[in-house]
Design a protein around this motif. Structure first.
Motif, mmCIF file in Angstrom:
data_model
loop_
_atom_site.group_PDB
_atom_site.id
_atom_site.type_symbol
_atom_site.label_atom_id
_atom_site.label_comp_id
_atom_site.label_asym_id
_atom_site.label_seq_id
_atom_site.Cartn_x
_atom_site.Cartn_y
_atom_site.Cartn_z
ATOM 1 N N GLU A 153 -10.644 16.957 -16.890
ATOM 2 C CA GLU A 153 -11.480 17.098 -15.702
ATOM 3 C C GLU A 153 -11.002 18.255 -14.840
ATOM 4 N N THR A 154 -9.714 18.514 -14.879
ATOM 5 C CA THR A 154 -9.095 19.576 -14.078
ATOM 6 C C THR A 154 -8.098 20.312 -14.965
ATOM 7 N N PRO A 155 -7.677 21.500 -14.564
ATOM 8 C CA PRO A 155 -6.722 22.246 -15.396
ATOM 9 C C PRO A 155 -5.397 21.523 -15.651
ATOM 10 N N LYS A 156 -5.085 20.527 -14.846
ATOM 11 C CA LYS A 156 -3.797 19.848 -14.989
ATOM 12 C C LYS A 156 -3.881 18.415 -15.492
ATOM 13 N N THR A 157 -5.096 17.929 -15.792
ATOM 14 C CA THR A 157 -5.222 16.533 -16.224
ATOM 15 C C THR A 157 -5.978 16.432 -17.537
ATOM 16 N N TRP A 158 -5.465 15.588 -18.421
ATOM 17 C CA TRP A 158 -6.074 15.356 -19.734
ATOM 18 C C TRP A 158 -6.021 13.877 -20.072
ATOM 19 N N ALA A 159 -7.054 13.413 -20.761
ATOM 20 C CA ALA A 159 -7.059 12.076 -21.358
ATOM 21 C C ALA A 159 -7.334 12.265 -22.847
ATOM 22 N N GLU A 160 -6.734 11.428 -23.656
ATOM 23 C CA GLU A 160 -6.904 11.557 -25.105
ATOM 24 C C GLU A 160 -7.209 10.206 -25.708
ATOM 25 N N TYR A 161 -8.128 10.198 -26.681
ATOM 26 C CA TYR A 161 -8.319 9.008 -27.507
ATOM 27 C C TYR A 161 -7.931 9.384 -28.926
#
Length: 118
Positions: A108-116
């Protein structure tokens, strides 16, 4: 194990209305999303690929047609449209069409990630 990834971008709004009213995500807001799809295979096909990148074009069309500049709560019919939820959604969509799909990451932002990754 061979792994390839391809990155896709879209902009969209969402809202997490179940959060407290003073939480910034409870308000309507938007993001410039990045989706990274990973495919994995123990071997390569006759052309030397895990999968030709061109074969991911249907995912780009799906994202462009259904998600870009849309309100994600309406698109997905869900009130908890988080990056985690999107990662699983795109993983399931890809896995049905590309059996080599091994993971999907969403930012969502350059510093946040979610992974499945199952």
């Amino acid at each position: 194990m061979y792994r390839i990834t391809k990155e896709f971008h879209f902009s969209a709004s969402h809202q997490l209305p179940h959060l407290p009213a003073d939480h910034q995500c409870a308000r309507l807001h938007g993001h410039n999303y990045i989706v990274v799809v990973e495919l994995a295979s123990a071997g390569l096909n006759d052309d030397g690929f895990v999968r030709d990148y061109h074969e991911l074009a249907p995912l780009k069309r799906y994202i462009d047609d259904e998600f870009d500049h849309r309100h994600l709560n309406e698109v997905l019919g869900h009130d908890k449209v988080t990056s985690e939820y999107l990662a699983k959604h795109f993983y399931d969509w890809c896995k049905q069409r590309l059996p080599e799909t091994s993971a999907v990451k969403v930012s969502e932002t350059p510093k946040t990630w979610a992974e499945y990754r199952p």
